[in-house]
Design an enzyme around this catalytic site. Structure first.
Site, PDB file in Angstrom:
ATOM      1  N   CYS A   1      25.380  42.377  25.171  1.00  0.00           N
ATOM      2  CA  CYS A   1      26.221  42.998  25.964  1.00  0.00           C
ATOM      3  C   CYS A   1      27.260  41.979  25.800  1.00  0.00           C
ATOM      4  O   CYS A   1      28.884  42.268  26.295  1.00  0.00           O
ATOM      5  CB  CYS A   1      25.945  43.788  26.990  1.00  0.00           C
TER       6      CYS A   1
ATOM      7  N   LYS B   1      14.130  39.817  35.770  1.00  0.00           N
ATOM      8  CA  LYS B   1      13.741  40.781  36.638  1.00  0.00           C
ATOM      9  C   LYS B   1      12.616  40.410  36.948  1.00  0.00           C
ATOM     10  O   LYS B   1      12.490  40.278  38.506  1.00  0.00           O
ATOM     11  CB  LYS B   1      14.305  42.161  35.710  1.00  0.00           C
TER      12      LYS B   1
ATOM     13  N   GLU C   1      23.228  45.769  35.722  1.00  0.00           N
ATOM     14  CA  GLU C   1      24.260  44.407  33.863  1.00  0.00           C
ATOM     15  C   GLU C   1      24.314  45.832  32.953  1.00  0.00           C
ATOM     16  O   GLU C   1      23.258  46.486  31.999  1.00  0.00           O
ATOM     17  CB  GLU C   1      22.531  43.993  33.875  1.00  0.00           C
TER      18      GLU C   1
ATOM     19  N   GLU D   1      32.191  50.171  23.021  1.00  0.00           N
ATOM     20  CA  GLU D   1      31.202  48.877  22.375  1.00  0.00           C
ATOM     21  C   GLU D   1      29.810  49.041  21.523  1.00  0.00           C
ATOM     22  O   GLU D   1      29.293  50.105  21.050  1.00  0.00           O
ATOM     23  CB  GLU D   1      30.184  48.721  23.906  1.00  0.00           C
TER      24      GLU D   1
END
Length: 451
Positions: A252, A156, A218, A352
């Site tokens: 993730c 980022k 994301e 998740e």
């Protein structure tokens, strides 16, 4: 114990506007490792104002100047790489080998990738007499997660604030209600880039809507790993299980749903169970430790609840289960866990988990496998193991995910990282990551037509 109670704003370390501290717990020992301050909306105001002041001049710097700054940052980062790894190990529980060799190293990899992308990036495009110019979008709020901290800071910060002048980079620690809400709704912030859960991502998008700022996200994942019935099968099962337990399952894009031919379910369960049993769970400096603790007590409780749901809903537990591994009575350690005979409607196949829990799901044919893989609200990543590359590519083309790994191929820091559906709407890494932070301007009549 380490204490860092100040924020970095406008080129200097400053006290928070409102004192509020948070103990940082080492998840391997359950002891306080450090203490930080949690910010507030007032701290966000200060940081946004500093960034706004710095933007006018920094936006005019050339790519070459930013490359030079990134090179300087890279050189300094390399000097401090072990310090970064030590902090990551103690803060989120990555064993030393993972903390240094993957977690801290990811910062080096992504800064290098950003430099290479900038070297070949075109900020102007000619269309007849019109020039399309790509310009910095403005002040950006970057919200990073705990599970791959250096990775996310680098991807980022490098495309956006590739430098060190006062106000260009500002750091405010905080939680969602205190800082995330203020940042995502702030009128002087032009863009928010967020990595984290889908639930939090939805809240950020809703909060950003009144200011019509760009939101790049994301988010979560529930990645499918399709194994074709061929000679690669046994090796692919073992590799997929090992990948699932990496970083204690707290990635993730982890291949949490292994989709196998129904006729080979028993074989897959046996191989994956063996991998789970051989995975060394240990304290952070233990020799050969492959898997550390979960990040927090809250995460440990969540993983235990979801493992129990798998048992209660009828999946076959073939390795691991609830509770800590044998010999580890302190710390947020979970057992590497494998469930076989999972249906895609079970909780462990839908949610998740963000822990070391592998679900093995049977399929009848490849069309069925692809249907199962796509039957999820997520679409971050996918995995395909197949001896025939044409078949593997055909399967990959039908997966509704932002990424697909064929036969164990690694991530590429020059390629875009991001997902479809509820896994997000932006891309990071390489030149695609740079594009997320740019506005496009059409300058008409840039060159007069000749009559």
């Amino acid at each position: 114990m380490l204490e860092k109670l100040q924020f970095y704003i406008d080129g200097q370390w400053v006290d928070p506007v409102e004192p509020r501290t948070l103990d940082v717990i080492n998840p391997a020992t359950e002891a306080v490792y450090g203490r930080i301050s949690l910010g507030s909306a007032a701290d966000v105001d200060k940081a946004a104002a500093a960034a706004r002041r710095a933007f006018a001049s920094f936006a005019q710097t050339t790519p070459a100047e930013r490359i030079d700054l990134l090179q300087s940052i890279l050189a300094e980062f390399k000097k401090r790489q072990d310090d970064v790894a030590e902090a990551i190990m103690n803060e989120m529980g990555a064993p030393w080998g993972l903390a240094r060799g993957a977690q801290a190293m990811s910062g080096v990899q992504h800064i290098k990738a950003a430099i290479k992308a900038l070297e070949g990036f075109s900020f102007e495009e000619r269309l007849g007499t019109t020039t399309v110019v790509r310009e910095p979008i403005g002040v950006c709020g970057l919200i990073t997660p705990w599970n791959w901290p250096m990775n996310q800071v680098a991807v980022k910060v490098a495309p956006d604030a590739a430098g060190v002048p006062a106000g260009v980079f500002n750091l405010v620690n905080g939680d969602g209600p205190g800082v995330g809400t203020a940042m995502s709704g702030h009128p002087d912030i032009d863009m928010v880039s967020f990595t984290g859960s889908t639930r939090a991502g939805v809240l950020i998008a809703q909060n950003a809507a009144p200011t019509v700022k760009r939101v790049a996200q994301e988010l979560g994942g529930k990645s499918a790993n399709i194994l074709v019935d061929d000679e690669t099968f046994a090796k692919a099962v073992a590799a997929g299980a090992r990948e699932m337990f990496d970083n204690t399952g707290q990635s993730c894009n982890a291949p949490s749903r292994m989709i196998v031919p129904r006729s080979r379910m028993k074989e897959a369960a046996t191989i994956a169970a063996k991998v789970a049993e051989e995975t060394k769970v240990g304290k952070l400096r233990d020799e050969g430790a492959e898997m550390g603790p979960l990040v927090s007590e809250a995460q440990w409780d969540k993983v235990q609840r979801l493992i129990q749901s798998g048992i209660d809903e009828g999946a076959t537990l073939v390795a691991g289960g609830t509770g800590r591994p044998e010999g580890l009575d302190k710390g947020y350690f979970a057992q590497p866990t494998v469930f076989a005979d999972v249906s895609n409607g079970m909780t462990i196949a839908r949610e998740e988990i963000f822990g070391p829990v592998l679900s093995i799901i049977p399929y009848d044919d490849l069309d069925d496998a692809i249907t199962i893989a796509n039957d999820t609200p997520y679409g971050l990543s996918g995995f395909v193991s197949c001896a025939d590359l044409d078949t593997a590519r055909e399967i990959a083309s039908r997966l509704r995910t932002g990424m697909v790994h064929i036969n164990g191929a690694h991530l590429d820091s020059a390629a875009p990282f991001g997902g479809y559906k509820q896994s997000g709407n932006g891309r990071e890494w390489g030149h695609h990551g740079i594009e997320e932070f740019l506005e496009m301007k059409s300058v008409y009549g840039y060159e007069q037509r000749k009559h």
